[in-house]
Design an enzyme around this catalytic site. Structure first.
Site, PDB file in Angstrom:
ATOM      1  N   ARG A 241       0.834  -1.208   0.000  1.00 55.95           N
ATOM      2  CA  ARG A 241       0.000   0.000   0.000  1.00 55.95           C
ATOM      3  C   ARG A 241       0.866   1.254   0.000  1.00 55.95           C
ATOM      4  O   ARG A 241       0.510   2.278  -0.587  1.00 55.95           O
ATOM      5  CB  ARG A 241      -0.943   0.007   1.205  1.00 55.95           C
ATOM      6  CG  ARG A 241      -1.705   1.334   1.366  1.00 55.95           C
ATOM      7  CD  ARG A 241      -2.867   1.229   2.345  1.00 55.95           C
ATOM      8  NE  ARG A 241      -2.483   0.640   3.603  1.00 55.95           N
ATOM      9  CZ  ARG A 241      -1.841   1.280   4.600  1.00 55.95           C
ATOM     10  NH1 ARG A 241      -1.465   2.534   4.437  1.00 55.95           N
ATOM     11  NH2 ARG A 241      -1.573   0.669   5.732  1.00 55.95           N
TER      12      ARG A 241
ATOM     13  N   ASP B  12      -6.541  17.902 -16.153  1.00 53.61           N
ATOM     14  CA  ASP B  12      -6.795  16.510 -16.527  1.00 53.61           C
ATOM     15  C   ASP B  12      -6.339  16.335 -17.976  1.00 53.61           C
ATOM     16  O   ASP B  12      -6.907  16.929 -18.892  1.00 53.61           O
ATOM     17  CB  ASP B  12      -8.285  16.193 -16.379  1.00 53.61           C
ATOM     18  CG  ASP B  12      -8.605  14.720 -16.605  1.00 53.61           C
ATOM     19  OD1 ASP B  12      -7.973  14.102 -17.482  1.00 53.61           O
ATOM     20  OD2 ASP B  12      -9.498  14.188 -15.921  1.00 53.61           O
TER      21      ASP B  12
ATOM     22  N   LYS C 135      -7.328   4.763 -19.595  1.00 58.20           N
ATOM     23  CA  LYS C 135      -7.629   5.176 -20.957  1.00 58.20           C
ATOM     24  C   LYS C 135      -6.386   5.037 -21.855  1.00 58.20           C
ATOM     25  O   LYS C 135      -5.883   3.942 -22.040  1.00 58.20           O
ATOM     26  CB  LYS C 135      -8.167   6.606 -20.933  1.00 58.20           C
ATOM     27  CG  LYS C 135      -9.266   6.843 -19.896  1.00 58.20           C
ATOM     28  CD  LYS C 135     -10.459   5.920 -20.042  1.00 58.20           C
ATOM     29  CE  LYS C 135     -11.665   6.326 -19.217  1.00 58.20           C
ATOM     30  NZ  LYS C 135     -11.525   6.215 -17.758  1.00 58.20           N
TER      31      LYS C 135
ATOM     32  N   TYR D 197     -15.909  15.483 -17.192  1.00 58.32           N
ATOM     33  CA  TYR D 197     -16.438  14.125 -17.055  1.00 58.32           C
ATOM     34  C   TYR D 197     -17.465  14.092 -15.925  1.00 58.32           C
ATOM     35  O   TYR D 197     -17.238  14.645 -14.844  1.00 58.32           O
ATOM     36  CB  TYR D 197     -15.273  13.165 -16.786  1.00 58.32           C
ATOM     37  CG  TYR D 197     -15.688  11.804 -16.288  1.00 58.32           C
ATOM     38  CD1 TYR D 197     -16.586  11.021 -17.006  1.00 58.32           C
ATOM     39  CD2 TYR D 197     -15.180  11.301 -15.097  1.00 58.32           C
ATOM     40  CE1 TYR D 197     -16.973   9.777 -16.541  1.00 58.32           C
ATOM     41  CE2 TYR D 197     -15.557  10.053 -14.628  1.00 58.32           C
ATOM     42  CZ  TYR D 197     -16.450   9.291 -15.354  1.00 58.32           C
ATOM     43  OH  TYR D 197     -16.823   8.059 -14.889  1.00 58.32           O
TER      44      TYR D 197
END
Length: 383
Positions: A51, A175, A200, A103
């Site tokens: 983690r 972004d 993406k 988005y």
């Protein structure tokens, strides 16, 4: 250190000064599929707990940082986890100026989580720098934008927004999912933070979920990394390896997707059932000249408007090669209906004002043969 290699070489090999070198010198960087790491001395070893840190994820992070030319990149389990971590930089009473065409999942986060937590969110048209400047307050801590936007493909001036942010001591957060660092490098244009949905174009194969925060300031990088470690949304080793594998062909895929997108955009605007095409690569697009100044390409995303809802539904259900699906940036071409998919939870009046109506379709252009894609869209449009 500065990276002496070209972009394509960095995609394949990452940084030349890796912080961790696999002892076996594997050509394909190993997947360290372990939750924890043993120590040979008292105190912290190089790696402790996945983690917090993991060699596979570290190599990916170094690669993404090198591509965006940032000091560090932090890999998250999704693009939304990356955005959530960045928004945790702000406190109750802080004010964030956001682009109005984002988005839908991003606005859902802002409206349902960040506002509830006391962060003021103000949506403006970031393509109009006068409106951005007018929205600034003493408590403004950040300007957040997508460029090009999802789904209307609007283009904002990153340099101009960076100048406004600098004047007010705010962060500029961009972004960069749609163009990837291959076509656009916001940090070099003045941005402080770059966000990616790595699911993406970076990974490029529609087979994993990931997100990235890339920064140009070491102190800020340490804050974001601490937030990621503390909240726990870090990217797993196997998913890190999948994204790493995808990045090796990023340059090739982006070039082919752009080539295909331009071919389709030009053809679609001549189709009698298409009333508008939104693609910055077209000279008539209002952001075309700005794109020429701040990007090295136009990418593989476009949206188009058809003459009726019936036509939109006929296309969505009639395509055979293109897949009717939500997401973008993979090798396969996908068509999306923003009204009921990506932007379903955006208020109807806002959708109408932005142009996200029942006749709008979004196309993520893949790397297939362009003429095959055009033939498929044409037969679906004509029914």
């Amino acid at each position: 250190m500065s990276n002496p290699y070209g972009f394509e070489t960095r995609c394949v090999h990452g940084r030349p000064d890796r912080a961790f070198e696999d002892g076996a010198r594997s050509v394909s960087f190993p997947i360290y599929q372990t939750a924890t790491f043993g120590h040979t001395f008292i105190g912290h070893g190089q790696f402790n707990y996945t983690r917090q840190d993991n060699p596979t994820r570290l190599h990916l992070e170094e690669t993404v940082a090198a591509l965006e030319q940032g000091v560090d990149a932090i890999a998250f389990a999704s693009g939304m986890a990356a955005i959530s971590a960045v928004m945790e930089l702000f406190s109750p009473g802080d004010h964030v100026i956001c682009g109005e065409d984002l988005y839908g999942g991003t606005t859902r986060l802002f409206n349902n989580v960040n506002i509830k937590n006391g962060v003021g969110i103000e949506y403006v048209d970031t393509t109009d720098i006068a409106k951005v400047r007018a929205a600034v307050r003493p408590e403004t801590k950040a300007i957040y934008l997508e460029t090009p936007t999802n789904p209307m493909m609007n283009v904002s001036d990153i340099r101009a927004c960076a100048a406004v942010a600098k004047e007010t001591g705010a962060l500029l957060i961009v972004d960069n999912t749609f163009l990837s660092p291959y076509f656009q490098k916001p940090l070099l244009l003045g941005a402080d933070v770059v966000i990616h949905s790595g699911s993406k174009f970076l990974s490029g194969h529609n087979d994993t979920i990931s997100g990235f925060v890339v920064v140009k300031d070491q102190a800020l990088a340490e804050r974001v990394r601490l937030l990621g470690k503390t909240t726990g949304g870090m990217l797993a080793p196997f998913d890190s390896w999948l994204v790493m594998r995808g990045i090796k062909t990023l340059a090739l895929r982006m070039e082919k997707a752009q080539q295909n997108a331009l071919r389709l955009a030009k053809a679609l605007r001549e189709n009698p059932h298409v009333t508008a095409v939104y693609y910055p690569g077209l000279p008539e697009h209002p952001g075309h000249e700005l794109s020429l100044r701040q990007t090295s390409g136009f990418g593989g995303m476009l949206s188009f408007r058809v003459d009726s809802r019936e036509t939109a539904e006929r296309v969505l259900l009639g395509v055979k090669l293109v897949t009717f699906a939500e997401t973008l940036g993979g090798t396969e071409s996908l068509i999306t209906y923003p009204l009921t998919q990506t932007h379903e939870m955006v208020a109807e009046d806002i959708r109408e004002r932005l142009g996200i109506t029942d006749t709008l379709l979004r196309l993520s252009v893949g790397i297939e043969d362009a003429e095959d894609l055009l033939a498929d869209l044409t037969q679906a449009l004509e029914g």
